[in-house]
Write an enzyme that holds these catalytic residues in place. Structure first.
Site, PDB file in Angstrom:
ATOM      1  N   GLY A  53      44.644  -6.964 -14.899  1.00 40.55           N
ATOM      2  CA  GLY A  53      43.586  -7.920 -15.200  1.00 40.55           C
ATOM      3  C   GLY A  53      44.205  -9.126 -15.875  1.00 40.55           C
ATOM      4  O   GLY A  53      45.378  -9.432 -15.673  1.00 40.55           O
ATOM      5  N   CYS A  82      50.788  -3.520 -15.435  1.00 49.55           N
ATOM      6  CA  CYS A  82      50.650  -4.951 -15.186  1.00 49.55           C
ATOM      7  C   CYS A  82      50.218  -5.670 -16.465  1.00 49.55           C
ATOM      8  O   CYS A  82      51.021  -5.823 -17.372  1.00 49.55           O
ATOM      9  CB  CYS A  82      49.719  -5.209 -14.006  1.00 49.55           C
ATOM     10  N   ARG A 135      50.748 -10.191  -8.749  1.00 47.39           N
ATOM     11  CA  ARG A 135      50.923 -11.117  -9.886  1.00 47.39           C
ATOM     12  C   ARG A 135      51.707 -10.425 -11.007  1.00 47.39           C
ATOM     13  O   ARG A 135      51.376 -10.529 -12.183  1.00 47.39           O
ATOM     14  CB  ARG A 135      49.571 -11.598 -10.408  1.00 47.39           C
ATOM     15  N   HIS A 170      51.509  -1.505  -9.935  1.00 47.23           N
ATOM     16  CA  HIS A 170      50.205  -0.834  -9.923  1.00 47.23           C
ATOM     17  C   HIS A 170      50.290   0.578  -9.336  1.00 47.23           C
ATOM     18  O   HIS A 170      49.973   0.788  -8.159  1.00 47.23           O
ATOM     19  CB  HIS A 170      49.198  -1.666  -9.126  1.00 47.23           C
ATOM     20  N   GLU A 172      48.314   2.994  -9.743  1.00 52.62           N
ATOM     21  CA  GLU A 172      46.974   3.498  -9.419  1.00 52.62           C
ATOM     22  C   GLU A 172      46.560   3.172  -7.989  1.00 52.62           C
ATOM     23  O   GLU A 172      45.593   3.737  -7.479  1.00 52.62           O
ATOM     24  CB  GLU A 172      45.947   2.946 -10.419  1.00 52.62           C
TER      25      GLU A 172
END
Length: 192
Positions: A53, A82, A135, A170, A172
């Site tokens: 996020g 992240c 990102r 990531h 997940e």
């Protein structure tokens, strides 16, 4: 029984919940997940996952709700992915709230913006792993107390210091439970 909290603010919250529950089941560990957004939510958690996020927004939320102080004072294990990695670090290239629990410096969006996102086969803790970088930040500096778990293109992308694990990518978004299992083992080792 252990309870893994997942910060329910931004990022792939549901995906973290699904893969954590899958890892608990594969490990035959009596445990559950719980969505966390306030200080009251986290009090019965043995560990916390902070997903991706906008790290500055998540950091402000942690400070505003008192979660930041709670996490620093209690020392519960944290897996940060992240943006979560950025928050765990002591320094970043932006002025923003940080937890400062891993003695590292992180470059936000170090691999580029959204359009430069990519996937790559990497080694994580000497195991083959499929990394998904969106990102993604990278770690530009660490102290001797920080263990490097993974590198990509000579850049540090995963670290561990004490009960804190920071991942630039990531996990997940994969079906691979390797990283969540490592975190669950860390949580188990901290439960008295």
């Amino acid at each position: 029984m252990i309870t893994i909290g997942i910060l329910d603010l931004q990022g792939d919250v549901e995906e973290h919940q699904i893969i954590t529950e899958k890892a608990l089941k594969e490990m035959k560990i009596d445990g559950t997940t719980k969505l966390v957004n306030t200080l009251d939510d986290i009090k019965d958690c043995n560990g916390l996952i902070i997903s991706g996020g906008e790290s500055s927004t998540i950091g402000m939320h942690l400070e505003k709700t008192g979660l930041s102080n709670y996490l620093k004072e209690t020392g519960i294990p944290i897996l940060g992915t992240c943006a979560g990695l950025v928050l765990l670090s002591k320094k970043t290239d932006q002025d923003q709230p940080l937890l400062g629990l891993i003695d590292s410096t992180v470059k936000r969006n170090g691999f580029g913006r959204q359009r430069m996102s990519f996937e790559s086969e990497i080694k994580f803790n000497n195991e083959d792993y499929h990394g998904i970088f969106i990102r993604a930040p990278y770690i530009s500096q660490i102290s001797d107390d920080v263990e490097v778990l993974s590198k990509y293109d000579d850049k540090i992308i995963a670290v561990k210091q004490n009960q804190y694990i920071g991942i630039a990518f990531h996990p997940e978004l994969t079906e691979d439970t390797l990283i969540h299992k490592l975190f669950i083992l860390e949580v188990e080792s901290c439960v008295v």
